[in-house]
Design a protein around this motif. Sequence first.
Motif, PDB file in Angstrom:
ATOM      1  N   ASP A 301     -45.804   0.220 -64.486  1.00  0.00           N
ATOM      2  CA  ASP A 301     -44.945   0.474 -63.324  1.00  0.00           C
ATOM      3  C   ASP A 301     -45.409   1.722 -62.569  1.00  0.00           C
ATOM      4  OD1 ASP A 301     -43.485  -1.692 -64.129  1.00  0.00           O
ATOM      5  OD2 ASP A 301     -41.941  -0.503 -65.178  1.00  0.00           O
ATOM      6  N   ALA A 302     -45.794   2.771 -63.311  1.00  0.00           N
ATOM      7  CA  ALA A 302     -46.251   3.995 -62.641  1.00  0.00           C
ATOM      8  C   ALA A 302     -47.520   3.739 -61.845  1.00  0.00           C
ATOM      9  CB  ALA A 302     -46.480   5.097 -63.677  1.00  0.00           C
ATOM     10  N   LEU A 303     -48.451   2.940 -62.419  1.00  0.00           N
ATOM     11  CA  LEU A 303     -49.683   2.643 -61.687  1.00  0.00           C
ATOM     12  C   LEU A 303     -49.402   1.825 -60.440  1.00  0.00           C
ATOM     13  CD1 LEU A 303     -52.080   1.834 -64.679  1.00  0.00           C
ATOM     14  CD2 LEU A 303     -52.162   3.820 -63.159  1.00  0.00           C
ATOM     15  N   GLU A 304     -48.483   0.874 -60.539  1.00  0.00           N
ATOM     16  CA  GLU A 304     -48.154   0.072 -59.347  1.00  0.00           C
ATOM     17  C   GLU A 304     -47.543   0.951 -58.260  1.00  0.00           C
ATOM     18  OE1 GLU A 304     -45.647  -3.009 -60.763  1.00  0.00           O
ATOM     19  OE2 GLU A 304     -47.269  -4.202 -61.663  1.00  0.00           O
ATOM     20  N   ARG A 305     -46.640   1.878 -58.668  1.00  0.00           N
ATOM     21  CA  ARG A 305     -46.022   2.748 -57.646  1.00  0.00           C
ATOM     22  C   ARG A 305     -47.059   3.664 -57.014  1.00  0.00           C
ATOM     23  NH1 ARG A 305     -41.952   3.028 -61.626  1.00  0.00           N
ATOM     24  NH2 ARG A 305     -42.758   5.035 -62.356  1.00  0.00           N
ATOM     25  N   GLU A 306     -47.953   4.233 -57.830  1.00  0.00           N
ATOM     26  CA  GLU A 306     -48.985   5.108 -57.287  1.00  0.00           C
ATOM     27  C   GLU A 306     -49.924   4.345 -56.363  1.00  0.00           C
ATOM     28  OE1 GLU A 306     -49.344   8.252 -57.372  1.00  0.00           O
ATOM     29  OE2 GLU A 306     -47.578   8.600 -58.613  1.00  0.00           O
ATOM     30  N   GLU A 307     -50.220   3.086 -56.732  1.00  0.00           N
ATOM     31  CA  GLU A 307     -51.093   2.276 -55.875  1.00  0.00           C
ATOM     32  C   GLU A 307     -50.438   2.043 -54.518  1.00  0.00           C
ATOM     33  OE1 GLU A 307     -53.253  -2.146 -55.896  1.00  0.00           O
ATOM     34  OE2 GLU A 307     -51.856  -1.545 -57.490  1.00  0.00           O
ATOM     35  N   GLU A 438     -49.843  -9.051 -72.542  1.00  0.00           N
ATOM     36  CA  GLU A 438     -49.808  -8.241 -71.329  1.00  0.00           C
ATOM     37  C   GLU A 438     -51.084  -7.435 -71.148  1.00  0.00           C
ATOM     38  OE1 GLU A 438     -46.430  -5.796 -71.506  1.00  0.00           O
ATOM     39  OE2 GLU A 438     -44.975  -7.447 -71.288  1.00  0.00           O
ATOM     40  N   LEU A 439     -52.027  -7.462 -72.094  1.00  0.00           N
ATOM     41  CA  LEU A 439     -53.241  -6.670 -71.954  1.00  0.00           C
ATOM     42  C   LEU A 439     -54.066  -7.070 -70.737  1.00  0.00           C
ATOM     43  CD1 LEU A 439     -54.387  -6.266 -75.672  1.00  0.00           C
ATOM     44  CD2 LEU A 439     -53.356  -4.571 -74.175  1.00  0.00           C
ATOM     45  N   PRO A 440     -54.259  -8.360 -70.456  1.00  0.00           N
ATOM     46  CA  PRO A 440     -55.011  -8.707 -69.224  1.00  0.00           C
ATOM     47  C   PRO A 440     -54.349  -8.153 -67.973  1.00  0.00           C
ATOM     48  CG  PRO A 440     -54.843 -10.590 -70.699  1.00  0.00           C
ATOM     49  CD  PRO A 440     -53.946  -9.572 -71.258  1.00  0.00           C
ATOM     50  N   ASP A 441     -53.011  -8.226 -67.925  1.00  0.00           N
ATOM     51  CA  ASP A 441     -52.322  -7.694 -66.737  1.00  0.00           C
ATOM     52  C   ASP A 441     -52.544  -6.202 -66.619  1.00  0.00           C
ATOM     53  OD1 ASP A 441     -51.421 -10.220 -66.288  1.00  0.00           O
ATOM     54  OD2 ASP A 441     -49.477  -9.898 -67.307  1.00  0.00           O
ATOM     55  N   LEU A 442     -52.500  -5.497 -67.764  1.00  0.00           N
ATOM     56  CA  LEU A 442     -52.716  -4.057 -67.728  1.00  0.00           C
ATOM     57  C   LEU A 442     -54.134  -3.731 -67.291  1.00  0.00           C
ATOM     58  CD1 LEU A 442     -50.855  -2.931 -70.961  1.00  0.00           C
ATOM     59  CD2 LEU A 442     -50.145  -2.604 -68.600  1.00  0.00           C
ATOM     60  N   ALA A 443     -55.093  -4.501 -67.762  1.00  0.00           N
ATOM     61  CA  ALA A 443     -56.479  -4.264 -67.355  1.00  0.00           C
ATOM     62  C   ALA A 443     -56.649  -4.469 -65.851  1.00  0.00           C
ATOM     63  CB  ALA A 443     -57.416  -5.197 -68.140  1.00  0.00           C
ATOM     64  N   ALA A 444     -55.982  -5.532 -65.354  1.00  0.00           N
ATOM     65  CA  ALA A 444     -56.059  -5.774 -63.906  1.00  0.00           C
ATOM     66  C   ALA A 444     -55.412  -4.634 -63.134  1.00  0.00           C
ATOM     67  CB  ALA A 444     -55.372  -7.105 -63.566  1.00  0.00           C
ATOM     68  N   ALA A 445     -54.290  -4.109 -63.662  1.00  0.00           N
ATOM     69  CA  ALA A 445     -53.619  -2.985 -62.992  1.00  0.00           C
ATOM     70  C   ALA A 445     -54.517  -1.758 -62.995  1.00  0.00           C
ATOM     71  CB  ALA A 445     -52.298  -2.674 -63.683  1.00  0.00           C
ATOM     72  N   VAL A 446     -55.221  -1.533 -64.095  1.00  0.00           N
ATOM     73  CA  VAL A 446     -56.136  -0.392 -64.159  1.00  0.00           C
ATOM     74  C   VAL A 446     -57.254  -0.541 -63.139  1.00  0.00           C
ATOM     75  CG1 VAL A 446     -57.824   0.762 -65.627  1.00  0.00           C
ATOM     76  CG2 VAL A 446     -55.595   0.136 -66.552  1.00  0.00           C
ATOM     77  N   GLU A 447     -57.759  -1.774 -63.005  1.00  0.00           N
ATOM     78  CA  GLU A 447     -58.831  -1.997 -62.035  1.00  0.00           C
ATOM     79  C   GLU A 447     -58.333  -1.770 -60.608  1.00  0.00           C
ATOM     80  OE1 GLU A 447     -62.616  -2.613 -60.798  1.00  0.00           O
ATOM     81  OE2 GLU A 447     -61.885  -2.440 -62.860  1.00  0.00           O
ATOM     82  N   ARG A 448     -57.086  -2.247 -60.337  1.00  0.00           N
ATOM     83  CA  ARG A 448     -56.532  -2.030 -58.989  1.00  0.00           C
ATOM     84  C   ARG A 448     -56.332  -0.534 -58.737  1.00  0.00           C
ATOM     85  NH1 ARG A 448     -53.266  -6.444 -60.440  1.00  0.00           N
ATOM     86  NH2 ARG A 448     -51.534  -5.011 -60.918  1.00  0.00           N
TER      87      ARG A 448
END
Length: 562
Positions: A301-307, A438-448
């Motif tokens: 959630d923090a990464l999505e908000r920062e993005e 949820e690991l693939p989703d987290l990896a995608a969030a990290v890439e974004r």
Amino acid sequence: MKLSRLRLIGFKSFVEPTEISIEPGLTGIVGPNGCGKSNLVEALRWVMGEASHKAMRAADMDDVIFAGSTSRPPRNTGEVMLFLDNSDRTAPAQFNEQDALEVSRRIEREAGSTYRVNGREVRARDVQILFADASTGARSPALVHQGRIGEIIQAKPEQRRRVLEEAAGVAGLHARRHEAELRLNAAEHNLGRLDDVIAQLAAQIDALKRQARQAVRYRAVSAALRKAEAMLGHLRWLAANAQVAEAERAKDLSVRLVAAATGAQAEAARHQALAVASLPPLREGEAKAAASLQRLNLARDALEREEARAKERIAELDLRLVQLAEAIERERRLAHDADAALARLAQEASALGAERAAAADRHGAVAARVGEAEAALAIAEQRFAEITAALADLAARRNQLERALREHSERLMRLEGQIGEVENELEALERQGGESSELPDLAAAVERARRAVAEAEAAASRAEAAQSSARQGLDAAKTPLEQAERRLQRIETETRTLAKLLDVETQKLWPPAIDLVMVEKGYEAALGAGFGDDLDHPVEPSAPIRWAGARVDPADPALPAG
């Protein structure tokens, strides 16, 4: 009885304790109006039992208390004491034991007044009878006030009789007779009330007799009732004994059942203890898994908000860069226009310098040129103000871009730290061999997030470049601005010099109107305040600025004479 002294404390205008001796013979009090002579007579009437506030010249009886002044606060109490000489023992019997009597009346604000004779509290009626026996009193004819002589002369026979009775010393007898009549009337009223009370008591006696007969019957019925209640209690006791024996047998049966249930409960408790002992490892594993899941959700959630914030900030910075470029271009055009205007003003100033030698022959042309110079000066001042405002706007935009760049750098640092934490957690999860959907989703969030960081760095670079170009444009705009300020100062100096020359020449050709006006002594300031600098203008028709007469309207009112 004779009056010997009068003492006042807080009564009307006598705020301090004041004592007046009444000597044998005549005692006179002399003073100007308003010094309190009438207050002394009113104090005598008040201590003798006067009950009317109107006789005291007051709206309320509390008004006799000192009400205060500009230098003294008001008092809450007022007191008047009158000392009597009773050496001849002519006072009423209840006060005739002493040679001197001290009669006092004390009033407290909103609490009424009290009378005392020799320190003992008495009724107002007692005080009035005391002074009536002495042929005086609050409303006695012996107290003469303004208009009293006329009242006695015009008095009716009843009023004259009162004066004669008081002179004869029988006024106190009338007061006592009136009080005795009141007491007799009260006694007759009490006798009538006594007859009513006797009749009520007779009715109550009959009622008590009936109640006594009812009490005798109640006593017999109560004895029979107690006997029946004793019989009923014995029967209930026998039944209760039988119930107790039955309860004992039921208790023995229940004890055996409880013993069997206790054994079963002990076995169940043993099984429960074994289950509880095996439960903590399971709960610990569940708690760890839930904590890891919660931490990953929070990081996502923090990464999505920062993005999202990074994208919004990038768009805002792009828009500000475009606006800054437009503002820089507009300021360059304004600086170019200011240079052109300053060049034109310089040419006009040189032309004015060439024409200044022939100023005596061409006053009209010079005045026109001065007007044009003033208009050009106003235009130059306006453009100078616009350039100054644009310069301030550029400085503000530069500060805003610098602040935005600092905020963006701080966010980038926070994003990099959070990405490092997430990568560390992912590596720890991979080492533990845990599997999560949820690991693939987290990896995608990290890439974004990484792409957002790269875009933010590029935007920051563009912002720095725009800031550098804005600073260069600002420095370039300062130079023509300073030149324009210097040219403007030179033009203002030349304009003031030309204006002074024109004023001198104008005064030589056309004398001012003030030289033609004769003013009487004392009106010079009024004339100057009314017309001001307009008195320096001439009245000649050929002058460029002159006084001219207005058309006279027959409907205008005529001036006053003189």
